[in-house]
Scaffold this active site. Sequence first.
Site, short mmCIF file in Angstrom:
data_model
loop_
_atom_site.label_atom_id
_atom_site.label_comp_id
_atom_site.label_asym_id
_atom_site.label_seq_id
_atom_site.Cartn_x
_atom_site.Cartn_y
_atom_site.Cartn_z
CE LYS A 115 -4.06 2.01 2.22
NZ LYS A 115 -3.54 3.38 2.26
CE LYS A 310 -3.59 2.61 6.64
NZ LYS A 310 -4.64 3.58 6.90
#
Length: 672
Positions: A115, A310
């Site tokens: 990401k 995350k």
Amino acid sequence: MSQKDIEMELKELRNKLNRWSNEYYVLDTPSVEDSVYDKHYQRLLELEQANPDLVTADSPSQRVGGKVLSGFTKVSHDIPMLSLGDVFSKEELIEFLERLENSVEQKLDYSCELKIDGLAISLTYENGKFIKGSTRGNGVIGEDITENLKTIKAIPMELNEPVSIEVRGECYMPKKSFVELNTKREAEGQAVFANPRNAAAGSLRQLDTKITASRNLSTFIYYLMEPEKLGIKTQTEALNKLESWGFKVNNESKQVKTKEEIFAYIDKATDQRANLPYDIDGIVLKAESFAVQSQVGNTVKVPRWAIAYKFPPDEQETKVLDIEWTVGRTGVVTPTAVMEPVTLAGTTVARASLHNPDYLKEKDIRIGDTVKLHKAGDIIPEISEVVLAKRTEDSVEYQIPTECPECGAKLVHLDDEVALRCINPQCPALVKESLTHFASRNAMDIRGLGPRIIEQLYNREMIKDVAGIYSLTFEQLITLDKFKEKSANNLLTAIDNSRNNSIERLIFGLGIRHVGAKVARILAENYKSMDNLAKAKSDEISTIDSLGKIIGDSVEMYFADEHVMELLDELRQAGVNLEFLGKTREEQLESSTDSSFNGLRVVLTGTLDTLKRSEAKSWLEAHGAKVTGSVSKKTDLLIAGHDAGSKLTKAQELNVRVMNEAEFIQQMEEES
């Protein structure tokens, strides 16, 4: 929980989240930390997922966040650029996998990708030629940044095949380029960027494409829109095809089949994160098959076939050396932890706000404790927890003070607030903070009268309240430390100029509780003079749009104090204007609808050479702009003079359009 209890909690959550969102995006006055919002938002999602029939149209979960900034042409996305759902643990990731596979009743292959921490972009090609590039914006409407994207060498202007496609990816600034840029800016006396993502975002929205070209931005393309039209069936196949066409794709992407392979990918990315030449903030997991992606579809906000894992925030341990209490302008006494310095997310941190006594008690933070420290939102230092295993046996619970650290007056709680307040109007800290606020740029705008000068003036008993500012003499000022004739004359000129301000500045400068700059303007427009406002009753004020009883009560209570009325008389005798000099919003709208500034939220910063700040503000307001004092996500335009400082930095970080003085003057001339 009963059905009624669930409905009540959902209603309360929606009301809170919508109110907080309005405070943040519309009013520029956020009342809670991002972590508080996120906690409530996650709870809302939990309840709505368990009770889909209770989801309402006004729920924050049904909105795609973001805002289109002015200054670039708006672009509609034919297929929305949705954000990704987030998970923060492997357990949550397993739940996502199980939910997805249960929905299609089969085991799935996945594409694991890094990401990239940058800015989402969309690129459109016709017959292999690049014709348009845009930002994500709010997911439905973005901004045309084609000319700036053309300066990025990683973006091909012509593909290796004459295909007509739309692709999406991430624009980022390599770590090396970020260091070089900040080193150069620091050497030139310019403000530095906080992180590579902010630098990339600010660079991509420059009006001067030469600046963008100089920033060495790069891209990774990670998704092909409508792949089925080209007979492409999987994400891995699409990435290979994108690379063959000439796009830069991230070679760390990997096709996997099991959760063990997914976890191994996460662990590897976590270990390699610090050594990568670009920033990442997690990994993205996508269903490999485009047929599956099409089958499960999207929610209003996120795709059901993809998720972002995350990384936990960067966290360090340090020791609490002391807890200091400071008194603010409104008397609120705030605790701050003083700690052994540690490096966190690239900066040295030695202090962290403890917010209020309840927070301090809840965390049970004590002097001498070892604590875990992270940056909330990668910006604000925050203590996440106390490491109890390292607490010494002689540790004692911290005692919340009962007396003001500055004047010794008894501290109180008002209206069930969690905050402690000093309500002694003669408290030195409160008086000095009030004087600083009165002279600040958003209030009476007395340049040169900052905290250091006010400290000297107060300590030498030259001023005791705001009226005393207008009695200062050259002979007094020249005795101050590092104050020479020019400084004294400049300050006296600034004080004299402030006498002519319209009363909205004075109302804000007086520091009435619950009255910010926006409310002060509304009060000034409605009452026209300080005398009229001083006579106003709460019930009357409460009927004005966007105000209400809390503000009404506060204003009436403020002017009921005889000392305040004496202060107004002193200001009148000192020649300070007590009348409204501006146009009402209705009058502005009548004369400003054709202006390019109409409806914009504008911030002025730095030193203007051609005209006074007050003149620029008045002109902007007369042409329909709303001039505010601070840069936020809702700011449309920053007009920057010399020595613009932190506001310019923040504007660049938030991708706010920036106009220099020459450009502003030219626009003024065209519209006058």
